[in-house]
Design a protein around this motif. Structure first.
Motif, short mmCIF file in Angstrom:
data_model
loop_
_atom_site.label_atom_id
_atom_site.label_comp_id
_atom_site.label_asym_id
_atom_site.label_seq_id
_atom_site.Cartn_x
_atom_site.Cartn_y
_atom_site.Cartn_z
N GLN A 51 0.85 -1.35 0.03
CA GLN A 51 0.12 -0.12 0.10
C GLN A 51 0.82 1.35 0.19
OE1 GLN A 51 -2.80 0.29 3.23
NE2 GLN A 51 -4.09 2.06 2.27
N GLU A 52 1.86 1.21 0.92
CA GLU A 52 2.73 2.32 0.89
C GLU A 52 3.57 2.54 -0.52
OE1 GLU A 52 3.42 4.84 3.19
OE2 GLU A 52 1.73 3.81 4.41
N VAL A 53 3.99 1.51 -1.27
CA VAL A 53 4.62 1.56 -2.40
C VAL A 53 3.75 2.24 -3.46
CG1 VAL A 53 5.44 0.28 -4.42
CG2 VAL A 53 6.14 -0.25 -1.88
N TYR A 54 2.42 1.73 -3.45
CA TYR A 54 1.69 2.24 -4.42
C TYR A 54 1.33 3.84 -3.99
CZ TYR A 54 0.99 -2.13 -6.69
OH TYR A 54 1.19 -3.19 -7.27
N ILE A 55 1.06 4.12 -3.04
CA ILE A 55 0.94 5.55 -2.60
C ILE A 55 1.94 6.52 -2.92
CG2 ILE A 55 0.74 7.19 -0.72
CD1 ILE A 55 -0.93 5.01 0.93
N LYS A 56 3.14 6.17 -2.94
CA LYS A 56 4.40 6.81 -3.01
C LYS A 56 4.48 6.87 -4.83
CE LYS A 56 6.64 6.50 1.09
NZ LYS A 56 8.10 6.25 1.74
N ALA A 57 4.28 5.57 -5.31
CA ALA A 57 4.49 5.68 -6.81
C ALA A 57 3.24 6.59 -7.38
CB ALA A 57 4.06 4.14 -7.17
N PHE A 58 2.29 6.44 -6.82
CA PHE A 58 1.32 7.42 -7.80
C PHE A 58 1.57 8.74 -7.51
CE2 PHE A 58 -1.57 3.48 -7.95
CZ PHE A 58 -1.17 3.11 -9.23
N ARG A 59 2.08 9.21 -6.48
CA ARG A 59 2.33 10.64 -5.93
C ARG A 59 3.50 11.06 -6.93
NH1 ARG A 59 2.04 10.45 0.28
NH2 ARG A 59 -0.30 10.62 0.56
N SER A 60 4.43 9.99 -7.30
CA SER A 60 5.71 10.50 -8.07
C SER A 60 5.57 10.21 -9.45
CB SER A 60 6.85 9.53 -7.41
OG SER A 60 6.81 9.71 -6.13
N LEU A 61 4.45 9.92 -10.02
CA LEU A 61 4.12 9.64 -11.44
C LEU A 61 4.74 10.87 -12.39
CD1 LEU A 61 0.89 7.85 -11.71
CD2 LEU A 61 2.90 6.79 -12.39
N THR A 62 4.69 11.97 -12.01
CA THR A 62 4.89 13.24 -12.76
C THR A 62 6.35 13.20 -12.92
OG1 THR A 62 4.82 14.74 -10.76
CG2 THR A 62 3.04 14.40 -12.04
N GLN A 63 7.20 12.52 -12.03
CA GLN A 63 8.77 12.65 -12.08
C GLN A 63 9.27 11.22 -12.87
OE1 GLN A 63 10.28 12.47 -8.25
NE2 GLN A 63 8.83 14.14 -7.43
N LEU A 64 8.27 10.46 -13.35
CA LEU A 64 8.66 9.25 -14.20
C LEU A 64 8.73 9.89 -15.46
CD1 LEU A 64 9.20 6.10 -14.03
CD2 LEU A 64 6.63 6.04 -14.78
N LYS A 65 10.10 9.59 -16.01
CA LYS A 65 10.63 10.16 -17.41
C LYS A 65 10.15 9.08 -18.46
CE LYS A 65 14.26 13.14 -15.89
NZ LYS A 65 13.30 13.97 -15.21
N LYS A 66 10.11 7.99 -18.27
CA LYS A 66 9.93 6.56 -19.20
C LYS A 66 8.75 5.95 -18.67
CE LYS A 66 14.35 6.14 -21.26
NZ LYS A 66 15.46 5.25 -21.59
N PRO A 67 7.42 6.36 -19.01
CA PRO A 67 6.13 5.39 -18.47
C PRO A 67 6.33 3.82 -18.53
CG PRO A 67 5.51 7.13 -19.98
CD PRO A 67 7.13 7.16 -20.12
N GLU A 68 7.21 3.35 -19.58
CA GLU A 68 7.33 1.80 -19.51
C GLU A 68 8.26 1.33 -18.31
OE1 GLU A 68 10.36 3.98 -22.61
OE2 GLU A 68 8.17 4.13 -21.84
N SER A 69 8.94 2.36 -18.00
CA SER A 69 9.59 1.80 -16.67
C SER A 69 8.99 1.87 -15.18
CB SER A 69 10.88 2.63 -16.71
OG SER A 69 10.62 4.02 -16.11
N PHE A 70 7.57 1.98 -15.22
CA PHE A 70 6.87 1.92 -14.04
C PHE A 70 7.13 0.76 -13.20
CE2 PHE A 70 3.25 0.81 -11.69
CZ PHE A 70 2.82 2.20 -10.95
N LEU A 71 7.29 -0.61 -13.94
CA LEU A 71 7.58 -1.65 -13.05
C LEU A 71 9.07 -1.39 -12.60
CD1 LEU A 71 6.62 -4.41 -12.55
CD2 LEU A 71 7.54 -5.21 -14.40
#
Length: 71
Positions: A51-71
């Motif tokens: 749960q904590e990982v997903y909260i942080k991941a979704f809050r940080s999506l704007t900083q993700l340079k390559k969407p395909e690297s989400f995993l």
């Protein structure tokens, strides 16, 4: 291909589309849970960590340079 799906889903999740967020969770939940279970040694702790990982991941999506690297 998983990278193609992430490339489509991440921008949708950035637009607060709940179905995209749900799909991202569905695609990554099993491996993340297994990893968290190894770290926490209990189901409850693994669930909390996920749960904590997903909260942080979704809050940080704007900083993700390559969407395909989400995993």
């Amino acid at each position: 291909d998983l990278k193609v799906k992430f490339k489509e889903l991440v921008p949708a999740a950035l637009n607060n589309e709940e179905t995209a967020k749900s799909e991202l969770i569905k695609l990554t939940q099993a491996p993340l849970y297994k990893f968290c279970l190894l770290l926490g040694n209990s189901r409850e702790m693994a669930e909390d960590l996920c749960q904590e990982v997903y909260i942080k991941a979704f809050r940080s999506l704007t900083q993700l340079k390559k969407p395909e690297s989400f995993l």
